[in-house]
Scaffold this active site. Sequence first.
Site, mmCIF file in Angstrom:
data_model
loop_
_atom_site.group_PDB
_atom_site.id
_atom_site.type_symbol
_atom_site.label_atom_id
_atom_site.label_comp_id
_atom_site.label_asym_id
_atom_site.label_seq_id
_atom_site.Cartn_x
_atom_site.Cartn_y
_atom_site.Cartn_z
ATOM 1 N N ASP A 14 0.831 -1.213 0.000
ATOM 2 C CA ASP A 14 0.000 0.000 0.000
ATOM 3 C C ASP A 14 0.864 1.262 0.000
ATOM 4 O O ASP A 14 1.970 1.265 0.535
ATOM 5 C CB ASP A 14 -0.916 -0.022 1.234
ATOM 6 N N ASN A 44 1.200 3.402 -2.950
ATOM 7 C CA ASN A 44 1.679 3.815 -4.283
ATOM 8 C C ASN A 44 1.167 5.202 -4.668
ATOM 9 O O ASN A 44 1.915 6.040 -5.171
ATOM 10 C CB ASN A 44 1.199 2.836 -5.361
ATOM 11 N N HIS A 81 2.165 3.284 -9.095
ATOM 12 C CA HIS A 81 1.953 1.862 -9.384
ATOM 13 C C HIS A 81 3.126 1.311 -10.211
ATOM 14 O O HIS A 81 3.601 0.209 -9.958
ATOM 15 C CB HIS A 81 0.631 1.636 -10.117
ATOM 16 N N LEU A 89 11.040 -20.120 -4.858
ATOM 17 C CA LEU A 89 9.991 -19.346 -4.182
ATOM 18 C C LEU A 89 8.605 -19.569 -4.807
ATOM 19 O O LEU A 89 8.461 -19.569 -6.029
ATOM 20 C CB LEU A 89 10.353 -17.855 -4.276
#
Length: 260
Positions: free
Chosen positions: A31, A33, A48, A142
């Site tokens: 959160d 951006n 973004h 990952l």
Amino acid sequence: MVKHPKNTHASSTQEVPAVAGIPKHVAIIMDGNGRWATKRLLPRVAGHSQGLSTVREIVKECGDTGVEYLTLFAFSSENWRRPAEEVGFLMKLFLTALEKEINRLHRNNVRLRLIGDLSRFDPLIQERVAIAEKKTENNTGLNLTIAANYGGRWDVLQAVKECMSHYPNLTPELMTEELLQPFFSMSYAPEPDLFIRTGGEQRISNFLLWQLAYTELYFTNVLWPDFNKKELQASFSWYRDRERRFGRTSAQLVNQDAKS
Ligand code: IPE
Ligand code: IPE
Ligand code: MG
């Protein structure tokens, strides 16, 4: 009653999970951006684009540190409420990222999965998601999950619906946590050990409601585009200092450590 074939992980409310110094599963609400861009007198969407560079850095650092699962909240089921131009930009960014980043992810042995109601996305996005998931499905590094058009309540509801249609003779007495668990969209992953929210807000915003039952919650004022591997490592040091009791007392944990 036959058990659903999908993998299941130990539930923190059914048994005490093993914990390690490095979180096995990290879930992040990326959160801030928009505020990052506004502060620089840039359009919100510039934040973004910059946020995507942070994603690259954090994916790499998690892989290098030995985190096994990284889950990123990219677009919530409520983000459709934003202005059409911003939603349109995010969709375009999503589409190009799926195309451009996939080779790098694949080279780095990352397995990519998407969770959320993808049916609301453009068919081209859905197609690219399928290609990207397929391409990386045998990767053993990952496990990267992107939550897109995801909502925690949606997930609980879809799990209940799927479970009920899988077991047509299901009655309330037969319903257990264990029976429902395999139908959650992230049943392939253990519950998150560490939750991070950047951008200063201290709320869950309909992210993984069911799975965060015993997750350690870390909030930082750093805006997502400014978040980096140093900040991530700071959250890991904070995590190492937590005493994860899962309902037990501190003294019980001390006794357990003395025994092992
Ligand atoms: C998070 O940043 C990205 C998405 C929700 C897609 P925001 O766009 O929410 O940034 P702020 O919170 O307005 O600064
Ligand atoms: C949460 O951020 C969703 C994502 C980061 C994708 P929001 O910016 O949408 O959350 P609220 O509206 O501040 O709770
Ligand atoms: Mg926000």
